[in-house]
Design a protein around this motif. Structure first.
Motif, PDB file in Angstrom:
ATOM      1  N   MET A 192       0.843  -1.185   0.000  1.00  0.00           N
ATOM      2  CA  MET A 192       0.000   0.000   0.000  1.00  0.00           C
ATOM      3  C   MET A 192       0.879   1.236   0.000  1.00  0.00           C
ATOM      4  O   MET A 192       1.762   1.376   0.828  1.00  0.00           O
ATOM      5  N   ALA A 193       0.617   2.136  -0.878  1.00  0.00           N
ATOM      6  CA  ALA A 193       1.358   3.389  -0.926  1.00  0.00           C
ATOM      7  C   ALA A 193       0.922   4.261   0.241  1.00  0.00           C
ATOM      8  O   ALA A 193      -0.252   4.367   0.536  1.00  0.00           O
ATOM      9  N   SER A 194       1.886   4.900   0.894  1.00  0.00           N
ATOM     10  CA  SER A 194       1.510   5.742   2.027  1.00  0.00           C
ATOM     11  C   SER A 194       1.978   7.178   1.905  1.00  0.00           C
ATOM     12  O   SER A 194       1.405   8.061   2.520  1.00  0.00           O
ATOM     13  N   VAL A 195       3.014   7.450   1.148  1.00  0.00           N
ATOM     14  CA  VAL A 195       3.485   8.821   0.985  1.00  0.00           C
ATOM     15  C   VAL A 195       3.651   9.213  -0.475  1.00  0.00           C
ATOM     16  O   VAL A 195       3.865  10.368  -0.792  1.00  0.00           O
ATOM     17  N   LYS A 196       3.585   8.262  -1.377  1.00  0.00           N
ATOM     18  CA  LYS A 196       3.643   8.544  -2.807  1.00  0.00           C
ATOM     19  C   LYS A 196       3.037   7.361  -3.557  1.00  0.00           C
ATOM     20  O   LYS A 196       2.989   6.249  -3.034  1.00  0.00           O
ATOM     21  N   PRO A 197       2.557   7.592  -4.762  1.00  0.00           N
ATOM     22  CA  PRO A 197       1.939   6.498  -5.531  1.00  0.00           C
ATOM     23  C   PRO A 197       2.940   5.396  -5.876  1.00  0.00           C
ATOM     24  O   PRO A 197       4.145   5.636  -5.968  1.00  0.00           O
ATOM     25  N   THR A 198       2.430   4.202  -6.066  1.00  0.00           N
ATOM     26  CA  THR A 198       3.257   3.078  -6.477  1.00  0.00           C
ATOM     27  C   THR A 198       3.765   3.323  -7.891  1.00  0.00           C
ATOM     28  O   THR A 198       3.003   3.714  -8.769  1.00  0.00           O
ATOM     29  N   ALA A 199       5.075   3.112  -8.103  1.00  0.00           N
ATOM     30  CA  ALA A 199       5.662   3.372  -9.418  1.00  0.00           C
ATOM     31  C   ALA A 199       6.476   2.176  -9.875  1.00  0.00           C
ATOM     32  O   ALA A 199       7.021   1.419  -9.068  1.00  0.00           O
ATOM     33  N   PHE A 200       6.551   2.015 -11.190  1.00  0.00           N
ATOM     34  CA  PHE A 200       7.377   0.985 -11.809  1.00  0.00           C
ATOM     35  C   PHE A 200       7.935   1.572 -13.092  1.00  0.00           C
ATOM     36  O   PHE A 200       7.190   2.104 -13.913  1.00  0.00           O
ATOM     37  N   ALA A 201       9.228   1.495 -13.256  1.00  0.00           N
ATOM     38  CA  ALA A 201       9.909   2.015 -14.453  1.00  0.00           C
ATOM     39  C   ALA A 201       9.548   3.479 -14.716  1.00  0.00           C
ATOM     40  O   ALA A 201       9.342   3.888 -15.848  1.00  0.00           O
ATOM     41  N   GLY A 202       9.428   4.244 -13.634  1.00  0.00           N
ATOM     42  CA  GLY A 202       9.164   5.674 -13.770  1.00  0.00           C
ATOM     43  C   GLY A 202       7.714   6.064 -13.932  1.00  0.00           C
ATOM     44  O   GLY A 202       7.385   7.243 -13.918  1.00  0.00           O
ATOM     45  N   ASP A 203       6.822   5.107 -14.094  1.00  0.00           N
ATOM     46  CA  ASP A 203       5.391   5.397 -14.231  1.00  0.00           C
ATOM     47  C   ASP A 203       4.668   5.060 -12.938  1.00  0.00           C
ATOM     48  O   ASP A 203       4.882   4.001 -12.354  1.00  0.00           O
ATOM     49  N   GLU A 204       3.799   5.985 -12.495  1.00  0.00           N
ATOM     50  CA  GLU A 204       2.982   5.760 -11.305  1.00  0.00           C
ATOM     51  C   GLU A 204       1.681   5.083 -11.709  1.00  0.00           C
ATOM     52  O   GLU A 204       1.115   5.397 -12.758  1.00  0.00           O
ATOM     53  N   TYR A 205       1.219   4.163 -10.864  1.00  0.00           N
ATOM     54  CA  TYR A 205       0.027   3.380 -11.183  1.00  0.00           C
ATOM     55  C   TYR A 205      -1.017   3.486 -10.078  1.00  0.00           C
ATOM     56  O   TYR A 205      -0.694   3.754  -8.928  1.00  0.00           O
ATOM     57  N   ILE A 206      -2.254   3.233 -10.469  1.00  0.00           N
ATOM     58  CA  ILE A 206      -3.372   3.174  -9.529  1.00  0.00           C
ATOM     59  C   ILE A 206      -4.244   1.989  -9.932  1.00  0.00           C
ATOM     60  O   ILE A 206      -4.336   1.645 -11.111  1.00  0.00           O
ATOM     61  N   ARG A 207      -4.863   1.354  -8.943  1.00  0.00           N
ATOM     62  CA  ARG A 207      -5.761   0.240  -9.247  1.00  0.00           C
ATOM     63  C   ARG A 207      -7.160   0.797  -9.481  1.00  0.00           C
ATOM     64  O   ARG A 207      -7.710   1.510  -8.657  1.00  0.00           O
ATOM     65  N   ILE A 208      -7.710   0.470 -10.635  1.00  0.00           N
ATOM     66  CA  ILE A 208      -9.092   0.820 -10.995  1.00  0.00           C
ATOM     67  C   ILE A 208      -9.809  -0.506 -11.172  1.00  0.00           C
ATOM     68  O   ILE A 208      -9.577  -1.210 -12.153  1.00  0.00           O
ATOM     69  N   GLY A 209     -10.658  -0.863 -10.209  1.00  0.00           N
ATOM     70  CA  GLY A 209     -11.291  -2.188 -10.234  1.00  0.00           C
ATOM     71  C   GLY A 209     -10.225  -3.243 -10.060  1.00  0.00           C
ATOM     72  O   GLY A 209      -9.442  -3.200  -9.125  1.00  0.00           O
ATOM     73  N   SER A 210     -10.145  -4.186 -10.962  1.00  0.00           N
ATOM     74  CA  SER A 210      -9.133  -5.237 -10.854  1.00  0.00           C
ATOM     75  C   SER A 210      -7.926  -4.957 -11.760  1.00  0.00           C
ATOM     76  O   SER A 210      -7.058  -5.805 -11.907  1.00  0.00           O
ATOM     77  N   TYR A 211      -7.885  -3.772 -12.367  1.00  0.00           N
ATOM     78  CA  TYR A 211      -6.809  -3.435 -13.300  1.00  0.00           C
ATOM     79  C   TYR A 211      -5.903  -2.353 -12.731  1.00  0.00           C
ATOM     80  O   TYR A 211      -6.349  -1.473 -12.000  1.00  0.00           O
ATOM     81  N   LYS A 212      -4.622  -2.410 -13.082  1.00  0.00           N
ATOM     82  CA  LYS A 212      -3.680  -1.346 -12.743  1.00  0.00           C
ATOM     83  C   LYS A 212      -3.550  -0.448 -13.972  1.00  0.00           C
ATOM     84  O   LYS A 212      -3.272  -0.911 -15.065  1.00  0.00           O
ATOM     85  N   LYS A 213      -3.784   0.846 -13.761  1.00  0.00           N
ATOM     86  CA  LYS A 213      -3.735   1.819 -14.848  1.00  0.00           C
ATOM     87  C   LYS A 213      -2.704   2.892 -14.510  1.00  0.00           C
ATOM     88  O   LYS A 213      -2.409   3.139 -13.353  1.00  0.00           O
ATOM     89  N   LYS A 214      -2.188   3.548 -15.547  1.00  0.00           N
ATOM     90  CA  LYS A 214      -1.255   4.647 -15.319  1.00  0.00           C
ATOM     91  C   LYS A 214      -1.998   5.798 -14.657  1.00  0.00           C
ATOM     92  O   LYS A 214      -3.047   6.236 -15.130  1.00  0.00           O
ATOM     93  N   LEU A 215      -1.444   6.267 -13.562  1.00  0.00           N
ATOM     94  CA  LEU A 215      -2.077   7.330 -12.790  1.00  0.00           C
ATOM     95  C   LEU A 215      -2.252   8.599 -13.613  1.00  0.00           C
ATOM     96  O   LEU A 215      -3.264   9.295 -13.475  1.00  0.00           O
ATOM     97  N   LYS A 216      -1.310   8.895 -14.484  1.00  0.00           N
ATOM     98  CA  LYS A 216      -1.392  10.129 -15.276  1.00  0.00           C
ATOM     99  C   LYS A 216      -2.618  10.163 -16.186  1.00  0.00           C
ATOM    100  O   LYS A 216      -3.048  11.226 -16.612  1.00  0.00           O
ATOM    101  N   ASP A 217      -3.221   8.997 -16.458  1.00  0.00           N
ATOM    102  CA  ASP A 217      -4.425   8.949 -17.294  1.00  0.00           C
ATOM    103  C   ASP A 217      -5.698   9.270 -16.513  1.00  0.00           C
ATOM    104  O   ASP A 217      -6.781   9.326 -17.092  1.00  0.00           O
ATOM    105  N   PHE A 218      -5.573   9.465 -15.195  1.00  0.00           N
ATOM    106  CA  PHE A 218      -6.724   9.732 -14.327  1.00  0.00           C
ATOM    107  C   PHE A 218      -6.407  10.926 -13.428  1.00  0.00           C
ATOM    108  O   PHE A 218      -6.178  10.774 -12.225  1.00  0.00           O
TER     109      PHE A 218
END
Length: 85
Positions: free
Chosen positions: A1-27
């Protein structure tokens, strides 16, 4: 669980939307709310560690100085839950 910054992988931050992980910048509306939640939640109210049992909590907090757990942890946990901690 992210507590001070969003979860990131390879420089991209992600968020879970339903059962999918999406790029945070798209939301952007969710990104704004997420960053705001990091700023408004006091540190003391954040989750320190997840999925731990009573024994592990007791060990991590080093509660032995306050309570005698040798007589059974139920009694000590009742006192702690009653606000005598």
């Amino acid at each position: 669980m992210a507590s001070v910054k969003p979860t990131a992988f390879a420089g991209d931050e992600y968020i879970r939307i339903g059962s999918y992980k999406k790029k945070l910048k798209d939301f952007p509306e969710k990104e704004r709310a997420l960053w705001q939640s990091f700023e408004t939640m006091p540190y003391e109210m954040r989750t320190a560690k997840e999925n731990v049992n009573e024994e592990e909590v007791t060990r991590l907090l080093d509660c032995a100085w306050k309570y005698d757990y040798s007589s059974g942890s139920d009694h000590a946990w009742r006192r702690a839950n009653d606000g005598d901690f």
